[in-house]
Structure formats: C-alpha cells, structure tokens
Design a protein around this motif. Structure first.
Motif, PDB file in Angstrom:
ATOM      1  N   ALA A 105      39.430  29.458  25.744  1.00 21.31           N
ATOM      2  CA  ALA A 105      39.781  29.196  27.149  1.00 21.31           C
ATOM      3  C   ALA A 105      40.499  30.404  27.730  1.00 21.31           C
ATOM      4  N   PHE A 106      41.370  31.000  26.939  1.00 22.80           N
ATOM      5  CA  PHE A 106      42.142  32.163  27.385  1.00 22.80           C
ATOM      6  C   PHE A 106      41.206  33.300  27.749  1.00 22.80           C
ATOM      7  N   GLU A 107      40.232  33.558  26.893  1.00 19.65           N
ATOM      8  CA  GLU A 107      39.312  34.670  27.155  1.00 19.65           C
ATOM      9  C   GLU A 107      38.504  34.388  28.411  1.00 19.65           C
ATOM     10  N   SER A 108      38.133  33.128  28.630  1.00 18.95           N
ATOM     11  CA  SER A 108      37.361  32.774  29.816  1.00 18.95           C
ATOM     12  C   SER A 108      38.158  33.056  31.078  1.00 18.95           C
ATOM     13  N   VAL A 109      39.446  32.658  31.042  1.00 23.00           N
ATOM     14  CA  VAL A 109      40.300  32.904  32.206  1.00 23.00           C
ATOM     15  C   VAL A 109      40.471  34.402  32.420  1.00 23.00           C
ATOM     16  N   GLN A 110      40.672  35.136  31.315  1.00 21.30           N
ATOM     17  CA  GLN A 110      40.842  36.588  31.426  1.00 21.30           C
ATOM     18  C   GLN A 110      39.604  37.224  32.053  1.00 21.30           C
ATOM     19  N   ASN A 111      38.402  36.791  31.617  1.00 18.41           N
ATOM     20  CA  ASN A 111      37.167  37.356  32.143  1.00 18.41           C
ATOM     21  C   ASN A 111      37.030  37.057  33.632  1.00 18.41           C
ATOM     22  N   LYS A 112      37.383  35.841  34.014  1.00 14.82           N
ATOM     23  CA  LYS A 112      37.271  35.454  35.429  1.00 14.82           C
ATOM     24  C   LYS A 112      38.273  36.243  36.259  1.00 14.82           C
ATOM     25  N   SER A 113      39.483  36.416  35.723  1.00 16.93           N
ATOM     26  CA  SER A 113      40.491  37.187  36.453  1.00 16.93           C
ATOM     27  C   SER A 113      40.034  38.625  36.641  1.00 16.93           C
ATOM     28  N   ALA A 114      39.448  39.189  35.592  1.00 18.61           N
ATOM     29  CA  ALA A 114      38.975  40.572  35.685  1.00 18.61           C
ATOM     30  C   ALA A 114      37.856  40.682  36.715  1.00 18.61           C
ATOM     31  N   ALA A 115      36.952  39.684  36.716  1.00 13.45           N
ATOM     32  CA  ALA A 115      35.838  39.693  37.677  1.00 13.45           C
ATOM     33  C   ALA A 115      36.370  39.574  39.102  1.00 13.45           C
ATOM     34  N   LEU A 116      37.339  38.679  39.276  1.00 16.41           N
ATOM     35  CA  LEU A 116      37.913  38.485  40.614  1.00 16.41           C
ATOM     36  C   LEU A 116      38.644  39.744  41.061  1.00 16.41           C
ATOM     37  N   ALA A 117      39.383  40.374  40.143  1.00 10.45           N
ATOM     38  CA  ALA A 117      40.098  41.606  40.482  1.00 10.45           C
ATOM     39  C   ALA A 117      39.113  42.679  40.940  1.00 10.45           C
ATOM     40  N   ALA A 118      37.986  42.782  40.255  1.00 12.06           N
ATOM     41  CA  ALA A 118      36.995  43.811  40.595  1.00 12.06           C
ATOM     42  C   ALA A 118      36.431  43.602  41.997  1.00 12.06           C
ATOM     43  N   ILE A 119      36.093  42.349  42.325  1.00 11.76           N
ATOM     44  CA  ILE A 119      35.509  42.145  43.653  1.00 11.76           C
ATOM     45  C   ILE A 119      36.581  42.248  44.757  1.00 11.76           C
ATOM     46  N   LEU A 120      37.812  41.872  44.418  1.00  8.59           N
ATOM     47  CA  LEU A 120      38.889  42.045  45.405  1.00  8.59           C
ATOM     48  C   LEU A 120      39.093  43.525  45.713  1.00  8.59           C
ATOM     49  N   LYS A 121      39.078  44.347  44.682  1.00  8.15           N
ATOM     50  CA  LYS A 121      39.272  45.792  44.894  1.00  8.15           C
ATOM     51  C   LYS A 121      38.117  46.362  45.713  1.00  8.15           C
ATOM     52  N   GLU A 122      36.925  45.863  45.437  1.00  6.54           N
ATOM     53  CA  GLU A 122      35.763  46.347  46.190  1.00  6.54           C
ATOM     54  C   GLU A 122      35.914  45.965  47.676  1.00  6.54           C
ATOM     55  N   TYR A 123      36.364  44.746  47.905  1.00  6.03           N
ATOM     56  CA  TYR A 123      36.527  44.264  49.276  1.00  6.03           C
ATOM     57  C   TYR A 123      37.629  45.046  49.998  1.00  6.03           C
ATOM     58  N   VAL A 124      38.735  45.282  49.305  1.00  4.56           N
ATOM     59  CA  VAL A 124      39.825  46.054  49.907  1.00  4.56           C
ATOM     60  C   VAL A 124      39.340  47.465  50.245  1.00  4.56           C
ATOM     61  N   ALA A 125      38.556  48.063  49.354  1.00  3.59           N
ATOM     62  CA  ALA A 125      38.011  49.401  49.615  1.00  3.59           C
ATOM     63  C   ALA A 125      37.117  49.384  50.862  1.00  3.59           C
ATOM     64  N   GLU A 126      36.339  48.328  51.030  1.00  2.00           N
ATOM     65  CA  GLU A 126      35.494  48.193  52.236  1.00  2.00           C
ATOM     66  C   GLU A 126      36.358  48.171  53.489  1.00  2.00           C
ATOM     67  N   LEU A 127      37.414  47.352  53.447  1.00  5.32           N
ATOM     68  CA  LEU A 127      38.286  47.230  54.619  1.00  5.32           C
ATOM     69  C   LEU A 127      38.951  48.572  54.927  1.00  5.32           C
ATOM     70  N   TRP A 128      39.371  49.263  53.867  1.00  5.04           N
ATOM     71  CA  TRP A 128      40.027  50.565  54.033  1.00  5.04           C
ATOM     72  C   TRP A 128      39.060  51.554  54.679  1.00  5.04           C
ATOM     73  N   MET A 129      37.827  51.618  54.153  1.00 10.86           N
ATOM     74  CA  MET A 129      36.826  52.560  54.683  1.00 10.86           C
ATOM     75  C   MET A 129      36.486  52.245  56.132  1.00 10.86           C
ATOM     76  N   ALA A 130      36.491  50.944  56.462  1.00 15.74           N
ATOM     77  CA  ALA A 130      36.151  50.543  57.834  1.00 15.74           C
ATOM     78  C   ALA A 130      37.353  50.659  58.778  1.00 15.74           C
ATOM     79  N   GLY A 131      38.513  51.028  58.238  1.00 16.04           N
ATOM     80  CA  GLY A 131      39.715  51.158  59.071  1.00 16.04           C
ATOM     81  C   GLY A 131      40.265  49.813  59.513  1.00 16.04           C
ATOM     82  N   GLU A 132      39.927  48.738  58.781  1.00 13.60           N
ATOM     83  CA  GLU A 132      40.366  47.394  59.196  1.00 13.60           C
ATOM     84  C   GLU A 132      41.725  47.065  58.577  1.00 13.60           C
ATOM     85  N   PHE A 133      42.722  47.836  58.995  1.00 13.87           N
ATOM     86  CA  PHE A 133      44.036  47.709  58.365  1.00 13.87           C
ATOM     87  C   PHE A 133      44.780  46.459  58.804  1.00 13.87           C
TER      88      PHE A 133
END
Lengths: 214, 113
Positions: free
Chosen positions: A121-149
């Motif tokens: 269960a721990f590994e599953s949560v860790q994997n999901k957290s890592a996946a969520l972190a990756a897409i959050l960072k991608e989304y934040v990078a999009e907002l930054w590039m678009a100047g949507e501060f």
C-alpha cells in the motif's frame, strides 16, 4: 549548483559528503531555523538531518533530487521536534487563516505513514504521489510560460495553503467564490488531461465526478 | 486546454471527494516543492531583475506563502554575497563535519563485516 555522485555518497566517500555538506548545510540550517527559531536547536536538528541522510543513503530513491531528500529529512526532524514539545500531533488551530503559510502547515503533524501499514500500500501511495507531483510541476511550468501568475497564486493559495474559495476571492480581488471555484475546476480538468497523456489508465482522479457523469 | 473526450461539469463533482483530493494535492505540492522557483530565479528576484508578473509571484510565494525552502535559499544567497557571512556558521560546520565523518567511518566499519 554542483553535481553529486549518488554512487560515491552511497559508498560513504568522505570527500563527496564533505562537498554535499558544504553546498547544503547553510540552506538546511536556514530552513530549520525559520521554523524552530532557536539557533542551537537549529544546529542540532541540521546535524541530525545530515546524519539521517548518511544512514538512509543506501535507500535513496532516484526519482527525487538530493535536495528533496535532504529537505525531506530535515522537515521530518522539525516535525518530530515539535511533536516532542507538544503532545497533540495535529494543531487544533482555532484560526485556520493563521496556518495559511508553508511554515504554519509544516508545523502540523507529518503525514508519514504509520509503521504497521503494508509495504505494498505504501509503494502504491508513493507512486501516486510521484505521478501527481510530476503533473503538478508540468502544469505549473505551463502557467509560468504563459505568464499566468495571478492564476498560479490563486491555485497555490487554494491547494498548497488549503485556502477557502471565499478567502481567495477576497484576497485576490476576484469577482466572487464561483469564479474561484471555476478556476479550481479548470485546474483539476487540466491536471486530469495531463495525467491521461502520461498514462491513459491512471486512476488519480477516480471518484471526483459522480457516477454516470460524462 | 481541456480533455476533448469528456464534457464534465463542475456540478457533477462530488464535493467531499474534491475536498479530500485538494488536500492530497496540497500535501504533494508542498512536499515536492511543486512551485518553488529555481535558485537562479530566486537570485534574480533578490537582484530585482525579474519582470513584474514574475516578481509578484515570487514575492507571494516567499513572503505570503512563506515557503521555508525558498526563504532558506534566499538567505543562503544573501549570505554568499555578504562579507564575513560565514563567521557565525563556521564552528557549526566544523562540528557537523566531525560528526558526519564519525558516522561514515562507523557505517563503513559495520557494512564491511
């Protein structure tokens, strides 16, 4: 910023650890001191963090950076420090707005798992957290590039700081709560789309919509 | 930028689950330092050389959200530029060095058995 060899660190190479400390000990110290205030306590906890890093380096997970690893250990030491000082693990703060900062939230109980939870269960949560972190960072990078501060500030307030829609509307001078809810909804939709691009089978957003909704 | 396959509406969302999901997102956001700017951007912030939107965001992140990681980086960057900046930390760094070497040698000794 210097590159460090994980292999050398895991081999317990003294010069590599000396370089790592040279680079990060001031930063870790300042991070700890922001929260504990007392200089001596900050030194002690920083020392404990580096000793913990040495002891745990064999299990270093390369999906994280060394900086995340060190700050993660330091954060846990700070949380443990506050737990010893104050037996109630979760801050029962009467004024939620006083915790609307990373430091306020950092002082609350750690969300580390309890020892008796299964490794699977721990590994599953860790994997999901890592996946969520990756897409959050991608989304934040999009907002930054678009100047949507402004949008980024609002989303950070809502998600990272646990802010309420009403508070956000007042704080960021947005028309009303509904507009804030709309921003939140569109962000979740975008995160969902990014998750699908990475893994069409993901279940990160499972259950957020009522059954039968298209 | 929305997914073309679905036309999900806000009113179809389950509020309690959205609330729990938002808390999970928040926890991951803080732990993974999702929106922490790179040290180069923090240095530019310190030097007042970002554009207005970037300055406003970084100021919010560092001052309003009080990100302790970024505050620590800024303090470290400020320390590097100040004369005699290392003096208060020098004794501590010596102590840290000694204790780390001790643990490294102890661990190497245990691991080799």
């Amino acid at each position: 910023m210097s590159d460090f060899s994980i292999a050398n660190l895991q081999a317990l190479d003294e010069s590599e650890w000396a370089r790592l400390e040279e680079e990060y000990s001031p930063r870790i110290f300042f991070y700890v001191k922001k929260q504990v205030q007392d200089h001596q306590t900050a030194e002690d906890l920083t020392q404990e963090a580096f000793l913990g890093a040495v002891r745990g380096i064999a299990n270093f997970d390369e999906q994280y950076t060394l900086e995340q690893y060190l700050f993660g250990i330091a954060r846990n030491r700070v949380v443990d420090h506050f737990r010893k000082k104050r037996p109630i693990p979760i801050s029962q703060n009467d004024d939620p707005s006083s915790s609307r900062s990373y430091i306020g939230l950092e002082r609350m109980a750690s969300d580390r798992r309890t020892p008796d939870e299964s490794a699977v269960a721990f590994e599953s949560v860790q994997n999901k957290s890592a996946a969520l972190a990756a897409i959050l960072k991608e989304y934040v990078a999009e907002l930054w590039m678009a100047g949507e501060f402004e949008k980024l500030k609002i989303l950070e307030f809502l998600f990272a700081l646990g802010g309420r829609n009403k508070e956000a509307a007042e704080r960021f001078d947005v028309r009303d709560e509904k507009a804030i809810a709309g921003i939140k909804f569109r962000a979740i939709e975008r995160l969902r789309a990014l998750a699908r691009q990475r893994d069409p089978q993901h279940d990160l957003f499972e259950g957020l919509w009522s059954p039968g909704a298209r | 930028m929305t997914d073309d396959h679905d036309e999900l509406k806000p009113e179809d969302m389950v509020p309690e689950r959205v609330e729990r999901f938002a808390m999970t997102v928040g926890s991951v956001w803080r732990e993974a330092r999702v929106s922490c700017p790179h040290a180069d951007i923090l240095l530019a912030f310190q030097q007042d050389s970002l554009d207005a939107g970037q300055m406003a965001y970084v100021r919010f992140h560092v001052e309003d959200a009080a990100c302790p990681y970024c505050q620590a980086v800024l303090e470290d960057l400020g320390r590097e530029r100040a004369p005699d900046a290392d003096a208060p930390l020098e004794n501590f760094r010596e102590r840290l060095r000694s204790s780390t070497i001790h643990v490294l040698r102890e661990k190497r000794g245990r691991d080799s058995k």
